[in-house]
Design an enzyme around this catalytic site. Structure first.
Site: not given
Ligand code: IPM
Ligand code: MN
Length: 374
Positions: A136, A209
């Site tokens: 992320y 993993k």
């Molecule tokens: C969540 C959502 C978000 C994430 C997206 C919308 C960025 O899927 O809060 O789980 O991936 O964290």
């Protein structure tokens, strides 16, 4: 006592569900003798389409003056996928360094689960999802055939990491994404999971993993072992992410606290939501225990249901209970959960996802009524 709470209704069904959450929290506040003052913030698709701005530094600074934000949902089909999600939602999670994404997976009485022969006693665990790192971090790119160079940077309040990448490729074009975890980042979220286990059943399960992505998740495992050494009374186990999806379905009763890197935590909590009765019932908390936290349902903005007064507000109401608990109003939070439980057990006022035909606002009204008469 009076709490000022920024509220971001956001996109799609966000405003409808947040309105019900505010209604219910207000009822709980009245009963417990404290005040709530809502401070609305207009963020999301409308704001972006009107101004071209996702979220300004100024808004972030202003929001950082509060301990808890109440959020509906972000995401709109008029905007390219990812723009609002990354530019608003993830931007806030990262800016406020909300390194814990707490997602309870708890089947309440009266709720149907797709798991055969499993009940509320079996499905009661919590996922502690790391919320600032891993795949992320948003660092990646594309490169065409030949030589090129890329600078990638991860800026967090606890560290800064810069990558300089020399790329030489004879593929027509490549796409790549850097996944990264830090010792500090792993340690703080894993420690949180262990502390949480002390007030539950003293069992922490790690998700990774490490058999394939061994650099990143082998490292995660090492930090887990390191932290675990400080908690000799806590039972631990390692689970590969593919296997844990199987165990969630087959033996959910095995789990107590599950700690996962960001992306795996994202994936397994949609499964978690489903076994606790669906996305309409799954709350989440983005926590920075020392800073600004943010409370939201784990589901998205469901644009096709926008304005229909149809969506289940319980996930958002439950997220609101987590918010009040975070602010130290545990009794009020417990009252909300109790009212949700009564509502579900009675099964009279429920939305379509639970097999009913009540509206979003009827459910909010009913849960508020149960709090007042409780
Ligand atoms: C969540 C959502 C978000 C994430 C997206 C919308 C960025 O899927 O809060 O789980 O991936 O964290
Ligand atoms: Mn998700």
């Amino acid at each position: 006592m009076n709490y000022k709470i920024p509220v971001i209704p956001g996109d799609g069904i966000g405003p409808e569900i947040v309105a019900e959450g505010q209604k219910v929290l207000q009822a709980a506040a009245e009963r417990h003798g404290f005040g709530l003052e809502w401070i609305p913030f207009d963020l999301g698709a409308e704001h972006y389409l009107r101004t071209g701005e996702l979220v300004s530094e100024e808004t972030l600074k202003e929001l950082s003056g509060y301990r808890a934000i109440y959020l509906g949902a972000i995401g709109d089909p008029r905007v390219r996928p990812g723009v609002l999600e990354k530019g608003v939602l993830l931007a806030m999670r990262f800016y406020f360094d909300q390194y814990i994404n707490l997602r309870p997976v708890k089947l309440l009485e009266g709720v149907w689960t797709p798991l055969k022969d499993k009940g509320p006693k079996d499905i009661d665990f919590v996922v502690v999802r790391e919320n600032t790192e891993d795949f992320y971090v948003g660092q990646g790119g594309r490169a065409r055939r030949g030589k090129s160079h890329a600078h990638l940077e991860v800026l967090r309040s606890i560290y800064q990491v810069k990558f300089g990448l020399d790329i030489e490729s004879d593929s027509e074009e490549i796409g790549y994404q850097i996944g990264m975890v830090s010792k500090e980042g792993c340690r703080r979220v894993i420690s949180y999971a262990f502390q949480m286990a002390a007030s539950r059943e003293n069992h922490v399960s790690s998700v990774d993993k490490a058999n394939v992505l061994s650099d990143i998740y082998g490292f995660w495992r090492e930090v887990f072992e390191d932290v675990a050494a400080g908690y000799p009374g806590v039972k631990t186990d390692f689970n590969f992410v593919d296997a844990i999806t199987m165990w969630f379905v087959k033996n959910p009763e095995w789990f107590d606290v599950v700690v996962a890197p960001n992306m795996f935590g994202d994936i397994i909590t949609d499964l978690g939501a489903m076994i606790q009765g669906g996305l309409g019932l799954a709350p989440g908390a983005n926590l920075n225990p020392e800073g600004t936290s943010m409370f939201e349902p784990i589901h998205g903005s469901a644009p096709k249901y926008k304005g229909q007064n149809k969506i289940n507000p319980i996930a958002t109401i439950w997220a609101g209970a987590l918010l009040l608990e975070h602010l130290g109003q545990k009794d009020a939070a417990d009252d909300i959960i109790r009212a949700i439980e009564v509502n579900l057990r009675q099964g009279k006022v429920k939305t379509y996802d639970l097999g009913g035909s009540s509206t979003t606002s009827e459910v909010g009204d009913e849960i508020s009524r149960l709090i007042r008469s409780g």
